[in-house]
Scaffold this motif. Structure first.
Motif, PDB file in Angstrom:
ATOM      1  N   ILE A 115       0.861  -1.190   0.000  1.00  9.13           N
ATOM      2  CA  ILE A 115       0.000   0.000   0.000  1.00  9.13           C
ATOM      3  C   ILE A 115       0.896   1.239   0.000  1.00  9.13           C
ATOM      4  O   ILE A 115       1.885   1.323   0.725  1.00  9.13           O
ATOM      5  CB  ILE A 115      -0.930   0.000   1.225  1.00  9.13           C
ATOM      6  N   GLY A 116       0.552   2.209  -0.822  1.00  4.55           N
ATOM      7  CA  GLY A 116       1.348   3.434  -0.938  1.00  4.55           C
ATOM      8  C   GLY A 116       2.319   3.420  -2.100  1.00  4.55           C
ATOM      9  O   GLY A 116       2.842   4.477  -2.486  1.00  4.55           O
ATOM     10  N   ASP A 117       2.588   2.247  -2.673  1.00  3.82           N
ATOM     11  CA  ASP A 117       3.480   2.166  -3.824  1.00  3.82           C
ATOM     12  C   ASP A 117       2.888   2.913  -5.019  1.00  3.82           C
ATOM     13  O   ASP A 117       1.674   2.878  -5.253  1.00  3.82           O
ATOM     14  CB  ASP A 117       3.715   0.715  -4.233  1.00  3.82           C
ATOM     15  N   VAL A 118       3.747   3.572  -5.776  1.00  2.00           N
ATOM     16  CA  VAL A 118       3.379   4.133  -7.077  1.00  2.00           C
ATOM     17  C   VAL A 118       4.104   3.292  -8.121  1.00  2.00           C
ATOM     18  O   VAL A 118       5.333   3.291  -8.194  1.00  2.00           O
ATOM     19  CB  VAL A 118       3.769   5.612  -7.197  1.00  2.00           C
ATOM     20  N   VAL A 119       3.338   2.558  -8.901  1.00  2.00           N
ATOM     21  CA  VAL A 119       3.902   1.582  -9.823  1.00  2.00           C
ATOM     22  C   VAL A 119       3.290   1.786 -11.204  1.00  2.00           C
ATOM     23  O   VAL A 119       2.395   2.619 -11.382  1.00  2.00           O
ATOM     24  CB  VAL A 119       3.648   0.148  -9.326  1.00  2.00           C
ATOM     25  N   GLU A 120       3.788   1.024 -12.165  1.00  2.00           N
ATOM     26  CA  GLU A 120       3.247   1.136 -13.516  1.00  2.00           C
ATOM     27  C   GLU A 120       2.463  -0.116 -13.878  1.00  2.00           C
ATOM     28  O   GLU A 120       2.937  -1.235 -13.690  1.00  2.00           O
ATOM     29  CB  GLU A 120       4.373   1.366 -14.519  1.00  2.00           C
ATOM     30  N   LEU A 121       1.273   0.091 -14.402  1.00  2.00           N
ATOM     31  CA  LEU A 121       0.445  -0.990 -14.922  1.00  2.00           C
ATOM     32  C   LEU A 121       0.681  -1.073 -16.428  1.00  2.00           C
ATOM     33  O   LEU A 121       0.415  -0.120 -17.162  1.00  2.00           O
ATOM     34  CB  LEU A 121      -1.028  -0.704 -14.623  1.00  2.00           C
ATOM     35  N   ASP A 122       1.226  -2.211 -16.866  1.00  2.00           N
ATOM     36  CA  ASP A 122       1.523  -2.420 -18.275  1.00  2.00           C
ATOM     37  C   ASP A 122       0.579  -3.460 -18.858  1.00  2.00           C
ATOM     38  O   ASP A 122       0.400  -4.545 -18.284  1.00  2.00           O
ATOM     39  CB  ASP A 122       2.970  -2.892 -18.458  1.00  2.00           C
ATOM     40  N   ILE A 123      -0.008  -3.118 -20.018  1.00  2.00           N
ATOM     41  CA  ILE A 123      -0.966  -4.000 -20.680  1.00  2.00           C
ATOM     42  C   ILE A 123      -0.478  -4.226 -22.113  1.00  2.00           C
ATOM     43  O   ILE A 123      -0.133  -3.270 -22.815  1.00  2.00           O
ATOM     44  CB  ILE A 123      -2.379  -3.383 -20.671  1.00  2.00           C
ATOM     45  N   PHE A 124      -0.452  -5.483 -22.557  1.00  2.00           N
ATOM     46  CA  PHE A 124       0.209  -5.854 -23.802  1.00  2.00           C
ATOM     47  C   PHE A 124      -0.773  -6.388 -24.834  1.00  2.00           C
ATOM     48  O   PHE A 124      -1.805  -6.975 -24.503  1.00  2.00           O
ATOM     49  CB  PHE A 124       1.267  -6.930 -23.531  1.00  2.00           C
ATOM     50  N   ASN A 125      -0.405  -6.196 -26.089  1.00  2.00           N
ATOM     51  CA  ASN A 125      -1.073  -6.884 -27.191  1.00  2.00           C
ATOM     52  C   ASN A 125      -0.174  -8.034 -27.637  1.00  2.00           C
ATOM     53  O   ASN A 125       0.815  -7.826 -28.343  1.00  2.00           O
ATOM     54  CB  ASN A 125      -1.328  -5.945 -28.367  1.00  2.00           C
ATOM     55  N   LYS A 126      -0.511  -9.245 -27.226  1.00  2.00           N
ATOM     56  CA  LYS A 126       0.265 -10.431 -27.589  1.00  2.00           C
ATOM     57  C   LYS A 126      -0.424 -11.219 -28.709  1.00  2.00           C
ATOM     58  O   LYS A 126       0.040 -12.309 -29.068  1.00  2.00           O
ATOM     59  CB  LYS A 126       0.428 -11.334 -26.363  1.00  2.00           C
ATOM     60  N   ASP A 127      -1.509 -10.670 -29.259  1.00  2.00           N
ATOM     61  CA  ASP A 127      -2.355 -11.442 -30.170  1.00  2.00           C
ATOM     62  C   ASP A 127      -2.279 -10.974 -31.613  1.00  2.00           C
ATOM     63  O   ASP A 127      -3.188 -11.257 -32.406  1.00  2.00           O
ATOM     64  CB  ASP A 127      -3.807 -11.392 -29.688  1.00  2.00           C
ATOM     65  N   GLY A 128      -1.218 -10.240 -31.972  1.00  2.00           N
ATOM     66  CA  GLY A 128      -0.999  -9.898 -33.362  1.00  2.00           C
ATOM     67  C   GLY A 128      -1.856  -8.772 -33.898  1.00  2.00           C
ATOM     68  O   GLY A 128      -2.438  -7.981 -33.147  1.00  2.00           O
ATOM     69  N   GLU A 129      -1.940  -8.723 -35.228  1.00  2.00           N
ATOM     70  CA  GLU A 129      -2.576  -7.603 -35.911  1.00  2.00           C
ATOM     71  C   GLU A 129      -4.052  -7.437 -35.565  1.00  2.00           C
ATOM     72  O   GLU A 129      -4.582  -6.326 -35.580  1.00  2.00           O
ATOM     73  CB  GLU A 129      -2.417  -7.798 -37.425  1.00  2.00           C
ATOM     74  N   LYS A 130      -4.732  -8.539 -35.245  1.00  2.00           N
ATOM     75  CA  LYS A 130      -6.153  -8.477 -34.917  1.00  2.00           C
ATOM     76  C   LYS A 130      -6.388  -8.616 -33.414  1.00  2.00           C
ATOM     77  O   LYS A 130      -7.459  -9.040 -32.979  1.00  2.00           O
ATOM     78  CB  LYS A 130      -6.909  -9.585 -35.653  1.00  2.00           C
ATOM     79  N   LYS A 172      -8.028  -8.149 -19.371  1.00  2.00           N
ATOM     80  CA  LYS A 172      -8.401  -9.535 -19.595  1.00  2.00           C
ATOM     81  C   LYS A 172      -7.152 -10.413 -19.524  1.00  2.00           C
ATOM     82  O   LYS A 172      -6.036  -9.926 -19.738  1.00  2.00           O
ATOM     83  CB  LYS A 172      -9.101  -9.678 -20.944  1.00  2.00           C
ATOM     84  N   PRO A 173      -7.326 -11.700 -19.233  1.00  4.98           N
ATOM     85  CA  PRO A 173      -6.157 -12.581 -19.061  1.00  4.98           C
ATOM     86  C   PRO A 173      -5.212 -12.589 -20.255  1.00  4.98           C
ATOM     87  O   PRO A 173      -3.986 -12.640 -20.077  1.00  4.98           O
ATOM     88  CB  PRO A 173      -6.789 -13.954 -18.829  1.00  4.98           C
ATOM     89  N   ASN A 174      -5.743 -12.529 -21.484  1.00  6.71           N
ATOM     90  CA  ASN A 174      -4.867 -12.601 -22.654  1.00  6.71           C
ATOM     91  C   ASN A 174      -4.033 -11.344 -22.869  1.00  6.71           C
ATOM     92  O   ASN A 174      -3.118 -11.335 -23.695  1.00  6.71           O
ATOM     93  CB  ASN A 174      -5.687 -12.906 -23.917  1.00  6.71           C
ATOM     94  N   TYR A 175      -4.307 -10.272 -22.098  1.00 11.09           N
ATOM     95  CA  TYR A 175      -3.486  -9.061 -22.190  1.00 11.09           C
ATOM     96  C   TYR A 175      -2.165  -9.218 -21.432  1.00 11.09           C
ATOM     97  O   TYR A 175      -1.266  -8.387 -21.588  1.00 11.09           O
ATOM     98  CB  TYR A 175      -4.235  -7.847 -21.638  1.00 11.09           C
ATOM     99  N   GLN A 176      -2.069 -10.231 -20.576  1.00 17.52           N
ATOM    100  CA  GLN A 176      -0.853 -10.498 -19.803  1.00 17.52           C
ATOM    101  C   GLN A 176      -0.357  -9.245 -19.065  1.00 17.52           C
ATOM    102  O   GLN A 176       0.830  -8.921 -19.058  1.00 17.52           O
ATOM    103  CB  GLN A 176       0.240 -11.067 -20.701  1.00 17.52           C
ATOM    104  N   ALA A 177      -1.298  -8.528 -18.462  1.00 15.59           N
ATOM    105  CA  ALA A 177      -0.976  -7.283 -17.761  1.00 15.59           C
ATOM    106  C   ALA A 177      -0.162  -7.554 -16.507  1.00 15.59           C
ATOM    107  O   ALA A 177      -0.339  -8.580 -15.838  1.00 15.59           O
ATOM    108  CB  ALA A 177      -2.261  -6.543 -17.410  1.00 15.59           C
ATOM    109  N   VAL A 178       0.718  -6.620 -16.187  1.00 16.98           N
ATOM    110  CA  VAL A 178       1.565  -6.745 -14.992  1.00 16.98           C
ATOM    111  C   VAL A 178       1.703  -5.385 -14.316  1.00 16.98           C
ATOM    112  O   VAL A 178       1.573  -4.331 -14.951  1.00 16.98           O
ATOM    113  CB  VAL A 178       2.965  -7.287 -15.335  1.00 16.98           C
ATOM    114  N   LEU A 179       1.964  -5.437 -13.020  1.00 19.56           N
ATOM    115  CA  LEU A 179       2.424  -4.264 -12.285  1.00 19.56           C
ATOM    116  C   LEU A 179       3.935  -4.343 -12.188  1.00 19.56           C
ATOM    117  O   LEU A 179       4.474  -5.368 -11.764  1.00 19.56           O
ATOM    118  CB  LEU A 179       1.815  -4.215 -10.885  1.00 19.56           C
ATOM    119  N   VAL A 180       4.619  -3.270 -12.601  1.00 18.90           N
ATOM    120  CA  VAL A 180       6.074  -3.269 -12.569  1.00 18.90           C
ATOM    121  C   VAL A 180       6.571  -2.076 -11.752  1.00 18.90           C
ATOM    122  O   VAL A 180       5.872  -1.072 -11.585  1.00 18.90           O
ATOM    123  CB  VAL A 180       6.679  -3.215 -13.986  1.00 18.90           C
TER     124      VAL A 180
END
Length: 559
Positions: free
Chosen positions: A237-252, A305-313
């Motif tokens: 609690i109190g951390d300032v972090v970055e939420l990263d969200i990815f497109n791992k599913d190509g052009e579509k 969504k799960p397929n976005y493979q989002a992470v807190l870094v």
């Protein structure tokens, strides 16, 4: 008794009717003078409008502070104003002394003209660089030479390599120009905030290093402040972090469809050719953790969504940094071409959070204030001016929740106001452009940004059109913006003849699902904008809610 009761009852009924009619009148007036997108539930439910109220210093709920603690006087370290001698070495000496002070510290500059030919790097938190005012009797930092003549900065090594290996060139055959891009076209400044050895912008895969992952994020809903995580690794609690969200599913990929709402637009290849590059990023403050449920201060930009493979870094940054009350000036210089600017750049903000720039005048710059990888910063009471043609005035690139308030642009600039690559939930509020205005959105998955209570001035032409809505940027990052870019209360002042003709405001062809609410001024206007734009309140006064940001902020605070 019966007659008295009837009389009193009749009075009560009459009072009730009067009150009801007054309330009905107020409701009707509010409905008529307030855009449907916020006054009518059915319209609002069908047309999402982002909440921009979290932009700015401490999420918009705190005023910029006046730090009066330990003050280091630059004059004690050899800075002498108005002697026409270079003050760089003395300024760097004073900066070093200030850096040795624990807690809040102010480096105070004297009134008068100071000459600077080196970079002032701010690399610590709780630090204020303060002048004696931005007016004629205040502090002027004069930079006689551009950044081009300084030693190459290590932090721009990746950018330099990218420009060379990609053969980025400015080609203008009609002007006999074929020149390489400058590393200072959108980066660098004589006042430069940075966290040493921290990457600021992604260009080449070879510079990728493993991120410190604090949690994996599996699920979350746009507009809410909670999401669900697994594999937590030291998240607090109190951390300032970055939420990263990815497109791992190509052009579509589904995330691409989320950003651009499945519109029939050509999507640039950078959206899928760099799957390790987060397509959506958001700096967040953790306010609660309960098992696998995490609560953050600000709303989520998109569904997760799960397929976005989002992470807190981990996100390394400085905080409580201020630059205030001064003037930065450069000599008059000929313009060669776009993207080959030599680097008359004022301020470069990177890796700061809950910080500010306040009361700054910038004269003859290539770019006044450039930004990258910052969040929750207020940039307030800025003036840009001069005879040189600028690239940017105050630009937002790769930033989140930035508030630029009360910017006055008197000089000619290619992009007077600009949201650039990866910019999200940022606000230009109460700004005015006096010369060749455009409202630029510069490609690269920027979305949900707000032009708010903006006034522009231009001359009419024989076609009765004006390209107010600009869409810059490279084709591999197009479209110019994602869904829900918002324009609120744009006042247009047109000079010239043809006073009775309707003027078409255009310029944006491929920015989807914009919200354009409130265009008015001294002519009749029509608006032509990219696909599926929501447009209302054209040629109507916005006196009831002149600023969407202020309206949403008051509403949030009251709740």
């Amino acid at each position: 008794m019966h007659s008295i009761f009837q009389k009193n009852n009749s009075i009560s009924i009459n009072k009730f009717c009067v009150i009801f009619l007054v309330l009905l009148s107020i409701t009707s007036t509010f409905s008529q003078e307030t855009p449907k997108i916020i006054s009518q539930k059915e319209v609002a439910s069908q047309n999402f409008l982002p909440d921009f109220s979290y932009a700015g210093y401490h999420f918009g709920t705190s005023e910029i502070p006046e730090i009066q603690q330990k003050i280091i006087l630059a004059t004690d370290y050899g800075v002498v104003a108005n002697d026409n001698l270079d003050d760089s070495k003395a300024l760097l000496k004073a900066l070093k002394a200030a850096n040795e002070i624990q807690g809040n510290v102010v480096l105070q500059l004297p009134a008068g003209k100071i000459i600077l030919s080196d970079i002032l790097y701010i690399e610590r938190s709780n630090f204020v660089l303060r002048g004696s005012g931005s007016g004629k009797e205040g502090t002027e930092i004069f930079c006689p030479r551009p950044l081009l003549y300084l030693k190459n900065q290590e932090s721009l090594a990746e950018l330099r390599e990218y420009l060379i290996t990609s053969d980025k060139r400015q080609v203008e055959k009609e002007n006999n120009i074929d020149l390489p891009f400058s590393q200072y076209a959108w980066s660098g400044g004589f006042i430069w905030t940075q966290v040493p050895e921290q990457r600021v912008k992604y260009y080449l895969d070879k510079y990728d290093t493993p991120q410190t992952i604090l949690a994996k994020v599996s699920q979350g809903k746009r507009g809410e402040n909670v999401f669900y995580v697994s594999e937590m690794n030291g998240l607090k609690i109190g951390d300032v972090v970055e939420l990263d969200i990815f497109n791992k599913d190509g052009e579509k990929g589904e995330l691409i469809e989320t950003l651009y709402k499945k519109t029939n637009l050509k999507i640039g290849s950078s959206h899928w050719k760099q799957p390790s590059l987060p397509l959506v990023r958001q700096q967040v403050e953790i306010v609660a953790i309960s098992k696998n449920k995490v609560t953050i201060k600000t709303p989520l930009l998109v569904d997760i969504k799960p397929n976005y493979q989002a992470v807190l870094v981990e996100w390394k940054h400085l905080s409580e940094v201020g630059i205030e009350h001064l003037r930065i000036s450069f000599p008059e210089a000929p313009r060669v071409a776009h993207h080959v600017e030599p680097g008359f750049n004022g301020i470069f903000l990177t890796r700061i959070f809950n910080s500010w720039v306040n009361d700054i005048t910038i004269n003859n710059s290539d770019s006044g204030i450039l930004t990258e990888e910052i969040a929750n910063v207020t940039i307030k009471d800025i003036v840009t001016e001069g005879k040189n043609i600028a690239h940017y005035t105050v630009a937002m690139g790769g930033v989140h929740n930035i508030l630029v308030e009360n910017l006055k642009v008197y000089n000619k600039a290619i992009h007077p106001l600009s949201f650039n690559t990866f910019s999200t939930k940022n606000v230009y509020e109460n700004c005015e452009i006096f010369t060749d205005p455009d409202l630029d959105q510069h490609a690269g998955a920027n979305h949900q940004n707000l032009f708010d209570n903006i006034k522009v001035h231009f001359e009419t032409n024989t076609n009765n059109t004006y390209p107010l809505f600009a869409g810059g940027g490279a084709s591999y990052w197009k479209p110019s913006h994602g869904a829900y870019s918002t324009f609120w209360n744009i006042t247009v002042d047109v000079s010239g003849n043809n006073t009775n003709n309707t003027i078409e405001l255009n310029g944006m062809e491929e920015g989807p699902f914009a919200r354009i609410i409130g265009i008015n001024g001294n002519r009749n206007f029509s608006v032509k904008y990219g696909p599926d734009a929501y447009i209302e309140f054209i040629n109507q006064s916005m006196d009831n809610i002149p600023s969407l940001y202020q309206y949403q902020l008051r509403k949030r605070i009251q709740n």
